[in-house]
Every structure is written in structure tokens, then in C-alpha cells.
Design a protein around this motif. Structure first.
Motif, PDB file in Angstrom:
ATOM      1  N   ILE A  66       0.838  -1.202   0.000  1.00  0.00           N
ATOM      2  CA  ILE A  66       0.000   0.000   0.000  1.00  0.00           C
ATOM      3  C   ILE A  66       0.870   1.248   0.000  1.00  0.00           C
ATOM      4  CG2 ILE A  66      -1.589   1.346   1.420  1.00  0.00           C
ATOM      5  CD1 ILE A  66      -2.875  -1.332   2.223  1.00  0.00           C
ATOM      6  N   PHE A  67       1.876   1.298   0.854  1.00  0.00           N
ATOM      7  CA  PHE A  67       2.725   2.484   0.897  1.00  0.00           C
ATOM      8  C   PHE A  67       3.627   2.585  -0.328  1.00  0.00           C
ATOM      9  CE2 PHE A  67       1.452   2.587   5.341  1.00  0.00           C
ATOM     10  CZ  PHE A  67       1.163   3.933   5.455  1.00  0.00           C
ATOM     11  N   GLU A  70       1.473   4.228  -2.825  1.00  0.00           N
ATOM     12  CA  GLU A  70       1.293   5.635  -2.472  1.00  0.00           C
ATOM     13  C   GLU A  70       2.506   6.456  -2.894  1.00  0.00           C
ATOM     14  OE1 GLU A  70      -1.512   6.708  -1.505  1.00  0.00           O
ATOM     15  OE2 GLU A  70      -2.399   4.775  -1.090  1.00  0.00           O
ATOM     16  N   LEU A  73       2.207   7.216  -6.404  1.00  0.00           N
ATOM     17  CA  LEU A  73       1.217   8.254  -6.661  1.00  0.00           C
ATOM     18  C   LEU A  73       1.730   9.646  -6.315  1.00  0.00           C
ATOM     19  CD1 LEU A  73      -2.024   6.523  -5.356  1.00  0.00           C
ATOM     20  CD2 LEU A  73      -1.382   6.959  -7.720  1.00  0.00           C
ATOM     21  N   PHE A  96      -2.934  14.859   0.643  1.00  0.00           N
ATOM     22  CA  PHE A  96      -2.502  13.495   0.356  1.00  0.00           C
ATOM     23  C   PHE A  96      -1.596  12.955   1.459  1.00  0.00           C
ATOM     24  CE2 PHE A  96       0.089  10.347  -1.912  1.00  0.00           C
ATOM     25  CZ  PHE A  96      -0.919   9.558  -2.428  1.00  0.00           C
ATOM     26  N   LEU A 100      -2.054   9.851   4.237  1.00  0.00           N
ATOM     27  CA  LEU A 100      -1.032   8.819   4.442  1.00  0.00           C
ATOM     28  C   LEU A 100      -0.621   8.721   5.908  1.00  0.00           C
ATOM     29  CD1 LEU A 100       1.508   9.007   1.516  1.00  0.00           C
ATOM     30  CD2 LEU A 100       0.085   7.112   2.170  1.00  0.00           C
TER      31      LEU A 100
END
Length: 117
Positions: A66-67, A70, A73, A96, A100
Motif C-alpha cells: 500500500i505504501f 502511495e 502516486l 494526500f 497517508l
């Protein structure tokens, strides 16, 4: 507009048809004992083929993925710095990063980042 709706409908129908065909083709029979058992030179297996794995290790890898996504992104924000005004850019990046950090704080509170429990 009508043409676009027809194309969208056609794409949805084709994808549903392909999913249905793949579901029909991939049906597996669980009735045969030999097909359900792992292959070990033709003999019955001595122990279970389903080895247990650490659920905590799996959750750590999911958090890493997931990170990792991110971070991928975040990279386009660097490229858009020249094209939009600074206030809007800083608001988007801050929002954003706050999301996080809230996710990281939640995982920390749930003790997901502790390797030993």
C-alpha cells in the motif's frame, strides 16, 4: 452521445461474457481424491501440503505494498508543480500526505507495525 453509450454497453457486455466463460471453464472437480492431494512420486503424502504461514508477515507485506503504491502516486505531483498554482499544489500534496500519515497512525495504534506481539 448515443454512440458512446452503445460502445460502453458493448464493452460491458463483452467483459461480462468473458468473465462468465472463464468461470465456466475454470470449474474444478473436488470429488477426485487423487486430484486434491499433492504429487509426491505417486505415494500418499506424509504431511499436509498446506503449510501454515505467518498472518502477521502477510499483513506487513500488504502494508508495504500500500505504501509503495502511495509513493508511486506522489511522483506525478512533482511534475505538476510547474503547471498549477502553488497554493493549490501545496493543498493537494498536504491533503494526500495527511491521509497517508493518518493511515500510518491507525496502523501504529492497531499494533500492526510491531513484529513481535
Amino acid at each position: 452521445m448515443l454512440m458512446m453509450m452503445m460502445i460502453t454497453f458493448l464493452i460491458i457486455m463483452i467483459s461480462n461474457l468473458l468473465m462468465f466463460i472463464s468461470m465456466l471453464i475454470s470449474k474444478k472437480s473436488f470429488l477426485d481424491r487423487e486430484k486434491c492431494s499433492p504429487f509426491e512420486c505417486g505415494f500418499d503424502p506424509k504431511n499436509s501440503a498446506r503449510i501454515p504461514f505467518s498472518l502477521h508477515f502477510f499483513l506487513i507485506t500488504v502494508i508495504f505494498l500500500i505504501f509503495d503504491v502511495e509513493i508511486a502516486l506522489i511522483f506525478p505531483y512533482i511534475l505538476t508543480f510547474k503547471f498549477i498554482n502553488f497554493i493549490m499544489w501545496s493543498f493537494m500534496v498536504s491533503f494526500f500526505l495527511i491521509i497517508l500519515l493518518l493511515g500510518l497512525y491507525h496502523e501504529w495504534n492497531q499494533n500492526m507495525l510491531n513484529w513481535t506481539n
